[in-house]
Design an enzyme around this catalytic site. Structure first.
Site, mmCIF file in Angstrom:
data_model
loop_
_atom_site.group_PDB
_atom_site.id
_atom_site.type_symbol
_atom_site.label_atom_id
_atom_site.label_comp_id
_atom_site.label_asym_id
_atom_site.label_seq_id
_atom_site.Cartn_x
_atom_site.Cartn_y
_atom_site.Cartn_z
ATOM 1 C CB CYS A 46 -0.934 0.010 1.216
ATOM 2 S SG CYS A 46 -2.165 -1.310 1.211
ATOM 3 C CB THR A 47 3.803 2.279 2.007
ATOM 4 O OG1 THR A 47 3.117 2.161 3.266
ATOM 5 C CG2 THR A 47 4.755 3.461 2.059
#
Length: 152
Positions: A46-47
């Site tokens: 996600c990051t």
């Protein structure tokens, strides 16, 4: 099952990382929307995805397009995440009722309690024109978003 292209995109009202309410209807008639669901802030994939969007931000936030990223994290978590990663676009909290917007788009994983990686390109009239849904561990290709936006 995820919302299919050609369907009317469900409206929503969610709080962003600054506590402000944002809705899909806010952009109707004015901007195309890239609506991106992701599982959790502070996780590796996600990051990476959200930072890749940050690095290409003029493509996804401009006079014609608005990026909205949605997770089931609390607004407080999203604020710290945005500050830590330098994310200057709306991170929306689908925290309560938990996953309601992700469910409306058909991208909520009931077993894990989070959204899967669903992305929807929505035109100015509120119609889904393109979508992709990936499993939790599978990052998406931003170039596909750009191709979909160019087709509007």
């Amino acid at each position: 099952m995820a919302i299919e292209p050609g369907a009317k995109a469900p409206d929503f009202q969610l709080r962003n990382q600054h506590g402000q309410t944002v809705s899909l209807a806010d952009h109707r008639g004015e901007k195309n929307v890239v609506l991106l669901f992701y599982p959790f802030a502070f996780t590796g994939v996600c990051t990476g995805e959200l930072c890749a969007l940050r690095d290409e931000l003029p493509t996804f936030v401009n006079d014609d397009v608005q990026l909205l990223a949605v997770s089931c994290d609390s607004p407080f978590t999203l604020r710290v995440f945005a500050e830590q990663e330098g994310l200057d676009y709306p991170l929306l909290s689908d925290f309560w009722p938990h996953g309601e917007t992700a469910r409306a788009y058909g991208v909520f994983d009931e077993e894990k309690g989070c959204a899967v990686r669903g992305t929807f390109v929505i035109d100015k009239e509120g119609v889904v024109r393109w979508s992709v849904v990936n499993g939790l561990p599978d990052a998406r290709d931003l170039n596909e978003y750009v191709t979909a936006l160019n087709g509007l």
